[in-house]
Design a protein around this motif. Sequence first.
Motif, short mmCIF file in Angstrom:
data_model
loop_
_atom_site.label_atom_id
_atom_site.label_comp_id
_atom_site.label_asym_id
_atom_site.label_seq_id
_atom_site.Cartn_x
_atom_site.Cartn_y
_atom_site.Cartn_z
N LYS A 11 -68.64 7.93 -45.13
CA LYS A 11 -70.03 8.16 -44.76
C LYS A 11 -70.13 9.30 -43.74
N VAL A 12 -70.95 10.28 -44.07
CA VAL A 12 -71.23 11.36 -43.12
C VAL A 12 -72.40 10.97 -42.23
N LEU A 13 -73.45 10.45 -42.87
CA LEU A 13 -74.65 10.01 -42.15
C LEU A 13 -74.74 8.50 -42.31
N LEU A 17 -77.65 17.38 -46.82
CA LEU A 17 -76.25 17.08 -46.52
C LEU A 17 -75.85 15.83 -47.30
N SER A 68 -76.52 13.21 -37.09
CA SER A 68 -75.30 13.99 -36.89
C SER A 68 -74.19 13.36 -37.73
N ASP A 69 -73.20 14.15 -38.09
CA ASP A 69 -72.12 13.59 -38.89
C ASP A 69 -71.30 12.62 -38.05
N SER A 71 -73.41 16.75 -31.91
CA SER A 71 -73.37 15.29 -31.83
C SER A 71 -73.37 14.82 -30.38
N THR A 76 -60.81 16.04 -39.74
CA THR A 76 -62.20 16.09 -40.21
C THR A 76 -63.14 16.44 -39.06
N SER A 113 -74.26 12.31 -48.17
CA SER A 113 -74.03 11.17 -47.28
C SER A 113 -72.57 10.73 -47.27
N ASP A 145 -68.32 12.08 -47.63
CA ASP A 145 -67.41 13.22 -47.47
C ASP A 145 -66.13 12.93 -48.24
N ASN A 150 -65.67 19.73 -38.71
CA ASN A 150 -67.11 19.58 -38.52
C ASN A 150 -67.59 20.20 -37.22
N LYS A 160 -80.57 13.63 -45.98
CA LYS A 160 -79.45 12.92 -46.59
C LYS A 160 -79.54 12.94 -48.10
#
Length: 508
Positions: free
Chosen positions: A74-76, A217, A58-59, A391, A240, A219, A221, A244, A298
């Motif tokens: 970092k998103v992941l 997606l 999840s982000d 999430s 943000t 990794s 943002d 999301n 990712k």
Amino acid sequence: MSEQHFDVSIIGAGVSGIGMACHLRRECPGKSFAILERRQALGGTWDLFRYPGIRSDSDMFTFGYNFRPWVGDKVLADGASIKGYVQATAREHDVERHIRFGQAVTDADWSSVNKVWTLTARNEATGEPVTYTANFLIGCTGYYNYDQGYQPDFPGAETFQGRMVHPQHWPEDLDYAGKNVVVIGSGATAITLVPTLAQQAGHVTMLQRSPTYLMPLPSSDKLALGLQKVLPDRLAYRLTRARNVAIARFLYQRSRKNPKLMRKVFLGIIRRQVAGVADMRHFTPDYDPWDQRLCVVKDGDLFHALRAGTASIATDHIERVTETGIRLKSGAFLEADIIVPATGLDIQMLGGIRPRVDGQELQLRDRVVYKNVMVEGLPNAAMIYGYTNASWTLKVDIAAEYLCRLMNLMDRRGHQTVVARDTENSASDETVLGSLNAGYIRRAADRLPRQGTHGPWRAGQNYLEDVKILRFDPIEDGYLEFDGKRTHARAPASGGFLRPLRSALFGS
């Protein structure tokens, strides 16, 4: 045998337990509490799982707590970063000193006479029993068995001359460099493992019975990073996070309302990723989007590994395991030095504890869950677990806020006990984990609590609705008994729809 008493006992020092403890510190500062953690470190899942490439699915801007911004692009995030974030959060809110490590809770008994929970734990180092008592019990153990994951009985597995390793118990000494590795499964763990192992292994094959919906997606943002440069951390985080939450909710709702359209969208994205390198039959599920959880790829790393030839996918069934690999029902043979059964979780609630009320064991499978937080008929107790379609921590935050509201109201009114009562017999056959058709949920259907057909007994897996229910709706709604007496339902708080929506997107 030692004994200690607290206002609140929290079982588990993972994401949920640390989150609950932080909310107690913030919203119920007068409450004494202890976190009973079986392991010797906090972090839960993010301390247990050590397989290569472990990361969030999840982000992080919605997986992070609502009261402590996740900073960075970092998103992941990788597992170590997530554990570090949870640990830093615990330290910042002075929660670490409340953790009792090495305490495996084995029994939980409620006494209506004494109005307390008695918890029996085993000291993992010495084996000695330890007793704790608490006015309120909160289970933050997640919903899977930490001792073992699910592994089917593969015919011939005992003859395999290589190593068979479940991701839940990844050995530190496993050398897979130059080896042929077969990863069995197509869920989030397999999607993470395959491209990571392919960086050093001779070849990695992902063996799946059926495909899963995938979504590449990035990794990082860049928009989030840009906001962090010009706005205060908390405001940038909320913006943000709101974006999301809205995107994730839109994708889920469209998938449920118009599955044919979203199927075309998802498969179209994958088709462009694998064109010329893999057959689309390996990526075309036989179910609708979000009947099972969507898996994130990712930076498209799985597709890169396929294009590089370091990984491949086989869609087939296992006939038997041999000394040197796996024979498939199609007649094909996969050579293997290492087999990784990424075959899912073994589900259990409350860490396997079977709670008793006045000496009588309460079977969770026979009970409905109230507001997806409390179990019907279980006094002064709650369970915190995350969403299956969003999430995990989104639910942790608002469930913890609700429990703090509840305990503060009880203190103001002088109440000692609270219990949810389902006088309408609203139980359905559906479990609290919702409509997902994942194998790990189907296998646990006889162990999971039920959800109801309507009202607060219905677990909708809808964050926006839950914000209204848990953060704003009155505690006294006519379904709770305080000190054995049911209170009358109070009118919902004013503010209409906009206030809960604004709160869900931008924080409390």
